[in-house]
Motif scaffolding. Structure first.
Motif, PDB file in Angstrom:
ATOM      1  N   GLU A  44     -84.812 -17.729  20.785  1.00  0.00           N
ATOM      2  CA  GLU A  44     -83.846 -16.946  21.560  1.00  0.00           C
ATOM      3  C   GLU A  44     -82.505 -17.660  21.723  1.00  0.00           C
ATOM      4  O   GLU A  44     -81.437 -17.036  21.659  1.00  0.00           O
ATOM      5  CB  GLU A  44     -84.426 -16.618  22.942  1.00  0.00           C
ATOM      6  CG  GLU A  44     -85.625 -15.683  22.917  1.00  0.00           C
ATOM      7  CD  GLU A  44     -86.923 -16.385  22.557  1.00  0.00           C
ATOM      8  OE1 GLU A  44     -87.922 -15.688  22.306  1.00  0.00           O
ATOM      9  OE2 GLU A  44     -86.929 -17.657  22.520  1.00  0.00           O
ATOM     10  N   ALA A  45     -82.535 -18.975  21.911  1.00  0.00           N
ATOM     11  CA  ALA A  45     -81.305 -19.715  22.218  1.00  0.00           C
ATOM     12  C   ALA A  45     -80.299 -19.670  21.084  1.00  0.00           C
ATOM     13  O   ALA A  45     -79.086 -19.744  21.318  1.00  0.00           O
ATOM     14  CB  ALA A  45     -81.639 -21.165  22.578  1.00  0.00           C
ATOM     15  N   TRP A  52     -76.930 -23.618  14.107  1.00  0.00           N
ATOM     16  CA  TRP A  52     -77.723 -24.305  15.117  1.00  0.00           C
ATOM     17  C   TRP A  52     -78.174 -25.638  14.545  1.00  0.00           C
ATOM     18  O   TRP A  52     -78.554 -25.728  13.374  1.00  0.00           O
ATOM     19  CB  TRP A  52     -78.936 -23.479  15.524  1.00  0.00           C
ATOM     20  CG  TRP A  52     -79.549 -23.926  16.820  1.00  0.00           C
ATOM     21  CD1 TRP A  52     -80.641 -24.725  16.987  1.00  0.00           C
ATOM     22  CD2 TRP A  52     -79.090 -23.591  18.134  1.00  0.00           C
ATOM     23  NE1 TRP A  52     -80.898 -24.912  18.321  1.00  0.00           N
ATOM     24  CE2 TRP A  52     -79.964 -24.226  19.061  1.00  0.00           C
ATOM     25  CE3 TRP A  52     -78.043 -22.826  18.626  1.00  0.00           C
ATOM     26  CZ2 TRP A  52     -79.808 -24.104  20.433  1.00  0.00           C
ATOM     27  CZ3 TRP A  52     -77.889 -22.705  19.995  1.00  0.00           C
ATOM     28  CH2 TRP A  52     -78.763 -23.339  20.885  1.00  0.00           C
ATOM     29  N   ARG A  53     -78.111 -26.689  15.393  1.00  0.00           N
ATOM     30  CA  ARG A  53     -78.385 -28.039  14.935  1.00  0.00           C
ATOM     31  C   ARG A  53     -79.511 -28.651  15.767  1.00  0.00           C
ATOM     32  O   ARG A  53     -79.371 -28.813  16.976  1.00  0.00           O
ATOM     33  CB  ARG A  53     -77.120 -28.886  15.043  1.00  0.00           C
ATOM     34  CG  ARG A  53     -75.989 -28.384  14.152  1.00  0.00           C
ATOM     35  CD  ARG A  53     -74.613 -28.755  14.655  1.00  0.00           C
ATOM     36  NE  ARG A  53     -74.314 -28.175  15.963  1.00  0.00           N
ATOM     37  CZ  ARG A  53     -73.088 -28.108  16.480  1.00  0.00           C
ATOM     38  NH1 ARG A  53     -72.059 -28.567  15.813  1.00  0.00           N
ATOM     39  NH2 ARG A  53     -72.903 -27.574  17.680  1.00  0.00           N
ATOM     40  N   GLN A  77     -81.907 -12.231  14.426  1.00  0.00           N
ATOM     41  CA  GLN A  77     -80.706 -12.719  15.099  1.00  0.00           C
ATOM     42  C   GLN A  77     -80.423 -14.184  14.765  1.00  0.00           C
ATOM     43  O   GLN A  77     -79.664 -14.846  15.463  1.00  0.00           O
ATOM     44  CB  GLN A  77     -80.877 -12.571  16.623  1.00  0.00           C
ATOM     45  CG  GLN A  77     -81.139 -11.149  17.092  1.00  0.00           C
ATOM     46  CD  GLN A  77     -80.003 -10.210  16.702  1.00  0.00           C
ATOM     47  OE1 GLN A  77     -78.834 -10.557  16.856  1.00  0.00           O
ATOM     48  NE2 GLN A  77     -80.350  -9.034  16.213  1.00  0.00           N
ATOM     49  N   ARG A  78     -81.016 -14.674  13.699  1.00  0.00           N
ATOM     50  CA  ARG A  78     -80.895 -16.089  13.343  1.00  0.00           C
ATOM     51  C   ARG A  78     -79.444 -16.474  13.079  1.00  0.00           C
ATOM     52  O   ARG A  78     -78.634 -15.645  12.651  1.00  0.00           O
ATOM     53  CB  ARG A  78     -81.727 -16.404  12.111  1.00  0.00           C
ATOM     54  CG  ARG A  78     -81.330 -15.626  10.865  1.00  0.00           C
ATOM     55  CD  ARG A  78     -82.231 -16.012   9.690  1.00  0.00           C
ATOM     56  NE  ARG A  78     -81.959 -15.189   8.520  1.00  0.00           N
ATOM     57  CZ  ARG A  78     -82.652 -14.108   8.199  1.00  0.00           C
ATOM     58  NH1 ARG A  78     -83.656 -13.718   8.975  1.00  0.00           N
ATOM     59  NH2 ARG A  78     -82.356 -13.415   7.119  1.00  0.00           N
ATOM     60  N   PRO A  79     -79.118 -17.735  13.294  1.00  0.00           N
ATOM     61  CA  PRO A  79     -77.777 -18.221  12.959  1.00  0.00           C
ATOM     62  C   PRO A  79     -77.578 -18.225  11.443  1.00  0.00           C
ATOM     63  O   PRO A  79     -78.544 -18.277  10.675  1.00  0.00           O
ATOM     64  CB  PRO A  79     -77.751 -19.644  13.523  1.00  0.00           C
ATOM     65  CG  PRO A  79     -79.182 -20.045  13.593  1.00  0.00           C
ATOM     66  CD  PRO A  79     -79.961 -18.799  13.876  1.00  0.00           C
ATOM     67  N   ARG A  80     -76.324 -18.187  11.048  1.00  0.00           N
ATOM     68  CA  ARG A  80     -76.022 -18.204   9.621  1.00  0.00           C
ATOM     69  C   ARG A  80     -76.524 -19.477   8.964  1.00  0.00           C
ATOM     70  O   ARG A  80     -76.955 -19.482   7.819  1.00  0.00           O
ATOM     71  CB  ARG A  80     -74.518 -18.065   9.411  1.00  0.00           C
ATOM     72  CG  ARG A  80     -74.095 -17.989   7.942  1.00  0.00           C
ATOM     73  CD  ARG A  80     -72.593 -17.848   7.796  1.00  0.00           C
ATOM     74  NE  ARG A  80     -72.137 -16.561   8.304  1.00  0.00           N
ATOM     75  CZ  ARG A  80     -71.381 -16.417   9.390  1.00  0.00           C
ATOM     76  NH1 ARG A  80     -70.999 -17.480  10.077  1.00  0.00           N
ATOM     77  NH2 ARG A  80     -71.007 -15.232   9.791  1.00  0.00           N
ATOM     78  N   LEU A  81     -76.489 -20.586   9.707  1.00  0.00           N
ATOM     79  CA  LEU A  81     -76.867 -21.883   9.160  1.00  0.00           C
ATOM     80  C   LEU A  81     -77.764 -22.607  10.152  1.00  0.00           C
ATOM     81  O   LEU A  81     -77.452 -22.673  11.340  1.00  0.00           O
ATOM     82  CB  LEU A  81     -75.599 -22.719   8.908  1.00  0.00           C
ATOM     83  CG  LEU A  81     -75.651 -23.809   7.846  1.00  0.00           C
ATOM     84  CD1 LEU A  81     -75.831 -23.200   6.465  1.00  0.00           C
ATOM     85  CD2 LEU A  81     -74.368 -24.628   7.876  1.00  0.00           C
ATOM     86  N   LEU A  82     -78.869 -23.162   9.662  1.00  0.00           N
ATOM     87  CA  LEU A  82     -79.758 -23.978  10.484  1.00  0.00           C
ATOM     88  C   LEU A  82     -79.746 -25.402   9.947  1.00  0.00           C
ATOM     89  O   LEU A  82     -80.105 -25.645   8.790  1.00  0.00           O
ATOM     90  CB  LEU A  82     -81.186 -23.434  10.454  1.00  0.00           C
ATOM     91  CG  LEU A  82     -82.238 -24.285  11.197  1.00  0.00           C
ATOM     92  CD1 LEU A  82     -81.939 -24.341  12.687  1.00  0.00           C
ATOM     93  CD2 LEU A  82     -83.651 -23.759  10.945  1.00  0.00           C
ATOM     94  N   THR A 154     -73.423 -33.282  16.386  1.00  0.00           N
ATOM     95  CA  THR A 154     -73.776 -32.748  17.695  1.00  0.00           C
ATOM     96  C   THR A 154     -75.071 -31.961  17.591  1.00  0.00           C
ATOM     97  O   THR A 154     -75.251 -31.173  16.654  1.00  0.00           O
ATOM     98  CB  THR A 154     -72.664 -31.820  18.215  1.00  0.00           C
ATOM     99  OG1 THR A 154     -71.447 -32.564  18.276  1.00  0.00           O
ATOM    100  CG2 THR A 154     -72.996 -31.278  19.591  1.00  0.00           C
ATOM    101  N   ALA A 155     -75.967 -32.160  18.536  1.00  0.00           N
ATOM    102  CA  ALA A 155     -77.249 -31.455  18.544  1.00  0.00           C
ATOM    103  C   ALA A 155     -77.245 -30.354  19.592  1.00  0.00           C
ATOM    104  O   ALA A 155     -76.747 -30.539  20.700  1.00  0.00           O
ATOM    105  CB  ALA A 155     -78.386 -32.437  18.814  1.00  0.00           C
TER     106      ALA A 155
END
Length: 555
Positions: A44-45, A52-53, A77-82, A154-155
């Motif tokens: 969800e976050a 997302w990192r 809803q995933r981020p474009r890049l993980l 950054t995490a």
């Protein structure tokens, strides 16, 4: 040598080094989902975020990474890049990663993909790429505290993992947790399976709000934490810039790789080139040899090229036709060394594959006279030696002329089973217009920008072939030998130049004779710097190719 894993009769993996199990008897996937993913509020976050990192402090058998990757794939809803950054001082064998995921139908195919890239894990950073470059694993093989001190990123989430604190205390002590905190943005969530009082106190001292929560059997409790210190953290972490309009000047290997890296991050990229079609300059080389440099001291070029080869091989597997556009043949060196991870690649198909990605537009017959004429949010100069006219005397670039000899391969010839590398190289059995061709070369004319074919250079290439493969050279006597010539670009120290030279203007050039090796690495390094992402290589290696080392101040 891989770290040995002892598999107990009940299927539990055990480490003799730490006298501890890699995962609980209840199963690593359940722990990954219950403790780490849910503990960090995922998926969800990350919903709706550009990227997302995740930072993990112990890769182990990789189940946390596989579970995060699986959650990303399943989330609309995933981020474009993980990004997943992990550290592991003692990497296990690829077969243990696959065995650990056995029985989990959703993870098994991902584990096999991971295992296929699980090679050459010498000390240092290694970038593994999945799902068309949208899931990036950066694995650091070294001490965790050393990595956290040196690497800038950054995490958004932290998986604090490792063997039991009593058996591997340095992975849980206060200095390590403070180092983890320095990588966290405010609001980052951390999760760990241990509820050790010492660990919770160290987290609180580092600026985390700490909560003991229900654990996963056989652990009664676990720990969740939120990074929200009462003080302003040192080293402000910035949000990645919004993707906008970018212009890349140059449609060779470096420009195309940069365009693809930016497009994957949401940029709308226009690629400009004075030629009518892409790959018209040095990237028009019919075929190139992709092999890491080898040195007795494993120096800078060796380490850089090894990671560049890894990354380009991954792109070739993803985007090119095996046996037609490329082939992972391995290469035999004239000193007897066999390099398994090596290939021949045709640069032009790779350039076209990169430029064919969504959000990229190519415009040929477009000569850029001045950067001031461009109004994009981001401009990247990747025009090889043509970059000099656009950046002026900010950097010093050198043209390097190269000529290769080639010809049609005849039936009945005795040719090597793979390319051979030494003083010059020989590449056999390359498909070309319905037949097979051989290639050898190349000359290296520093300061020479002439592309006219020279008979003396053809003779020089064949002379090197006589020294490298005398039997092969003898078969070419009296045969028709053709040639191709192009101009490459180098810096003063012969290392690539990557970085920002002015606000919104970046430079990616000076790949020299290793455009296939360095172009994608340089493109991903540019994207990482631009977006505050984890770097694809060690920070010290990244500094060695940063344009800052060669940038002259403006008058």
């Amino acid at each position: 040598m891989a770290e040995p894993v002892e598999w107990r009769p009940d299927g539990t993996p055990y480490s003799a080094r730490f006298d501890d199990v890699y995962r609980p008897a209840s199963g690593g996937l359940e722990q990954a989902r219950h403790v780490f993913l849910r503990g960090c509020g995922l998926p969800e976050a990350w919903g709706g975020r550009a990227q997302w990192r995740i930072l993990e402090t112990g890769f182990g058998l990789g189940l946390n990474f596989l579970a995060a990757w699986r959650a990303w794939k399943d989330d609309p809803q995933r981020p474009r890049l993980l990004h997943f950054v992990s550290v592991e001082a003692w990497p296990v064998a690829a077969e243990d990663i696959v065995r650990s995921a056995a029985g989990h139908a959703q993870l098994e195919p991902l584990a096999r993909e991971l295992a296929a890239q699980w090679f050459g894990l010498a000390p240092g950073a290694h970038r593994l790429s999945f799902d068309d470059g949208r899931v990036l694993l950066t694995l650091h093989v070294r001490d965790a505290q050393e990595m956290l001190r040196q690497e800038p990123f950054t995490a958004d989430s932290v998986f604090l993992d490792g063997f039991d604190p009593q058996r591997n205390p340095q992975m849980w002590d206060e200095p390590l947790i403070k180092a983890v905190a320095r990588h966290c943005r405010r609001g980052a969530r951390l999760a760990t399976w241990t509820a050790s009082g010492d660990v919770r106190r160290a987290l609180a001292a580092a600026g985390f709000e700490v909560h003991k929560v229900e654990g996963l059997a056989p652990k009664r409790h676990a720990t969740h934490a939120l990074f929200d210190p009462r003080w302003e953290p040192k080293g402000a972490h910035r949000e990645p810039p919004p993707a906008g309009d970018a212009v890349v000047i140059g449609a060779g290997l470096a420009g195309a790789a940069t365009a693809a890296s930016l497009a994957r991050r949401g940029w709308r990229v226009t690629v400009l080139d004075a030629a009518a079609a892409p790959a018209a300059g040095a990237s028009a080389l019919p075929v190139g040899l992709l092999a890491a440099h080898v040195s007795a001291d494993d120096g800078l070029l060796s380490r850089l090229s090894r990671e560049g080869v890894r990354m380009t091989l991954g792109e070739a597997r993803r985007a090119l036709r095996d046996g037609e556009d490329w082939r992972e043949t391995g290469v035999r060196r004239n000193d007897g060394l066999w390099q398994e991870r090596a290939a021949w690649i045709k640069p032009a198909p790779l350039v076209r594959a990169w430029l064919s990605q969504p959000r990229i537009e190519f415009r040929g017959n477009t000569r850029v006279e001045s950067l001031s004429d461009l109004s994009a949010d981001l401009v990247v100069v990747a025009a090889a030696h043509g970059s000099q006219a656009l950046v002026g005397d900010r950097v010093q670039l050198h043209p390097v002329r190269g000529q290769v000899a080639w010809g049609r391969q005849e039936d009945g010839w005795a040719v090597p089973a793979s390319p051979v590398n030494g003083d010059g190289h020989f590449i056999p059995s390359v498909p070309l217009d319905g037949s097979l061709a051989w290639f050898c070369g190349s000359t290296y004319g520093r300061g020479d920008a002439d592309t006219a074919i020279r008979d003396e250079d053809t003779k020089a290439n064949l002379q090197r072939l006589r020294a490298l493969l005398p039997d092969m050279a003898a078969q070419l006597e009296g045969r028709d030998v053709k040639a191709w010539a192009g101009v490459r670009c180098t810096s003063r120290d012969r290392r690539p130049l990557v970085g920002e030279i002015d606000p919104r203007v970046w430079l990616v050039t000076a790949m020299g004779s290793r455009g296939l090796t360095f172009s994608l690495l340089a493109a991903e390094l540019l994207a990482a710097r631009l977006h505050d992402e984890p770097l694809p290589i060690d920070a010290r290696l990244a500094a060695a190719i940063d344009v800052a080392r060669a940038l002259r101040p403006q008058a």
